[in-house]
Design a protein around this motif. Structure first.
Motif, PDB file in Angstrom:
ATOM      1  N   PHE B  50      38.335   2.516  68.958  1.00  0.00           N
ATOM      2  CA  PHE B  50      38.147   1.992  70.438  1.00  0.00           C
ATOM      3  C   PHE B  50      38.612   0.676  70.519  1.00  0.00           C
ATOM      4  N   LYS B 187      38.181   5.797  76.182  1.00  0.00           N
ATOM      5  CA  LYS B 187      36.791   6.469  76.239  1.00  0.00           C
ATOM      6  C   LYS B 187      36.672   7.774  76.156  1.00  0.00           C
ATOM      7  N   PHE B 190      38.074   9.456  72.719  1.00  0.00           N
ATOM      8  CA  PHE B 190      37.032   9.165  71.636  1.00  0.00           C
ATOM      9  C   PHE B 190      35.889  10.036  71.826  1.00  0.00           C
ATOM     10  N   ARG B 191      35.112  10.270  73.044  1.00  0.00           N
ATOM     11  CA  ARG B 191      34.349  11.092  73.229  1.00  0.00           C
ATOM     12  C   ARG B 191      34.436  12.386  72.788  1.00  0.00           C
ATOM     13  N   LEU B 194      35.019  13.117  69.104  1.00  0.00           N
ATOM     14  CA  LEU B 194      33.242  12.785  68.333  1.00  0.00           C
ATOM     15  C   LEU B 194      32.476  13.903  68.712  1.00  0.00           C
ATOM     16  N   LEU B 195      32.545  14.215  70.120  1.00  0.00           N
ATOM     17  CA  LEU B 195      31.451  15.048  70.480  1.00  0.00           C
ATOM     18  C   LEU B 195      31.889  16.559  70.828  1.00  0.00           C
TER      19      LEU B 195
END
Lengths: 177, 200
Positions: B50, B187, B190-191, B194-195
């Motif tokens: 980020f 954002k 990234f999420r 990761l998620l």
């Protein structure tokens, strides 16, 4: 006149319950007398991480990072702390991070410290200019539904939101007179 | 202020950042406004980096929130001395939480690189590693040459933190290599990385 703080207010417990219902995992704060009960709940609860800050703008960045990592947060401060957050709010605005600020007001209703008045009087305007949705609340009866409304718009938007808990609601701080 | 010495520091920021990110695996990376974000982009754009384009002073605090939310993942901050100084009080908040997975690297060229290479306080007597130690970091260091960097790199990437290393890098103007600049996109990707894709 004695301190006008009402005995054992229950609205902080209502706020805490709502934050838990929304699965808020990080509660960041710079202390304020009006938030004492809610901070105590955060510090003693096992399921929430309390994150004390040295300045409020840390909290805007902290909760953006929390959201990157999949956790929701809430940020507690008094109105003077709003002024410390202004540039950092660009992070929430530009990246569309969810943000729920719970602001206890000073310098607003029966304030006996004139140094609190300048920031308290511009708190809501400054937040609006920074792109934050504001939710003033003047009455104990309105706390629950106002926090609920702001939390929905924050986390389901996402949006940057601030609940402004009026000094009339909290009780003006007395300086011994 | 000494505005000459950093021109001769042997370590080069782009090489340091490339080494930090070479075997990044699942590491989560937050980079600070300006040259640190460009350095990371030069090492290769990555969804789990980020890069901040603003919010100066917020890099460490942002990484703290991320480290607390993802305790099983290594979280690496790569930022500059200007950003680290502006957000220095956030270092104290890190030590209250004491996240073992958080490692902070400050690329200290003793300059505000984005605004014309004006000296920062570290061009004087300010010592970022000592500041971190003073607010309670157990692991800190100042790295001045390749030998010291090679020796400390495994710890920066893997040893229990929180830790802060100030890496003295040459004051130099480098070609811009820019990461994506849409913050909402940064954002969301990234999420998603990761998620999972539904997190977005």
């Amino acid at each position: 006149m004695n301190d006008t703080m009402p005995a054992a207010p229950t609205w902080p417990d209502e706020i805490f319950r709502i934050l838990r219902d929304f699965e808020v995992a990080q509660m960041a704060y710079v202390p304020d007398a009006g938030h004492a009960r809610l901070i105590e709940r955060a510090v003693t609860a096992n399921e929430v991480r309390a994150v004390p800050l040295t300045t409020e703008e840390e909290g805007i960045a902290l909760l953006a990072g929390a959201w990157l990592g999949g956790e929701r947060g809430a940020l507690l401060m008094q109105s003077s702390g709003v002024g410390n957050c202004i540039n950092m709010l660009s992070l929430a605005k530009t990246c569309r991070f969810p943000l729920l600020m719970l602001v206890t007001m000073r310098g607003q209703w029966g304030e006996s410290n004139p140094w609190q008045v300048p920031m308290g009087q511009i708190t809501e305007d400054v937040l609006k200019l920074a792109g934050v949705l504001t939710f003033p609340v003047d009455s104990v009866d309105d706390v629950e539904e106002t926090v609920l409304a702001a939390a929905r718009m924050a986390y389901e938007g996402p949006a940057a939101t601030a609940v402004l808990l009026s000094q009339r609601l909290i009780g003006a701080k007395s300086f011994g007179k | 202020m000494n505005t000459e010495r950093a021109k001769d520091y042997p370590l080069r920021r782009r090489e340091v950042v490339a080494a930090l990110l070479r075997d990044r695996d699942e590491m989560l990376v937050v980079t600070g406004l300006g040259a640190s974000s460009w350095d990371a982009a030069a090492a290769g754009d990555h969804p789990l980096t980020f890069p901040l384009w603003g919010a100066m002073g917020g890099t460490v605090s942002m990484a703290l929130g991320l480290a607390l939310a993802q305790p099983e993942r290594r979280v690496l901050v790569i930022t500059g001395d200007g950003d680290a100084l502006m957000g220095a009080n956030g270092l104290a908040s890190v030590t209250v939480q004491n996240p073992a997975n958080l490692s902070i690297v400050v690329l200290d060229n003793e300059r505000y690189g984005e605004t014309g290479m004006q000296p920062t306080h570290t061009a004087g007597t300010t010592d970022l590693a000592a500041m971190a130690a003073a607010v309670g970091f157990q692991t800190t260091g100042t790295v001045r040459d390749q030998g010291e960097f090679d020796a400390v790199l495994p710890a920066i990437l893997r040893a229990p933190g929180p830790m802060l290393h100030a890496i003295k890098v040459r004051a130099e103007d480098l070609p811009l290599t820019l990461p994506p600049r849409d913050g909402a996109h940064l954002k969301d990707r990234f999420r998603a990385a990761l998620l999972g894709p539904e997190a977005g």
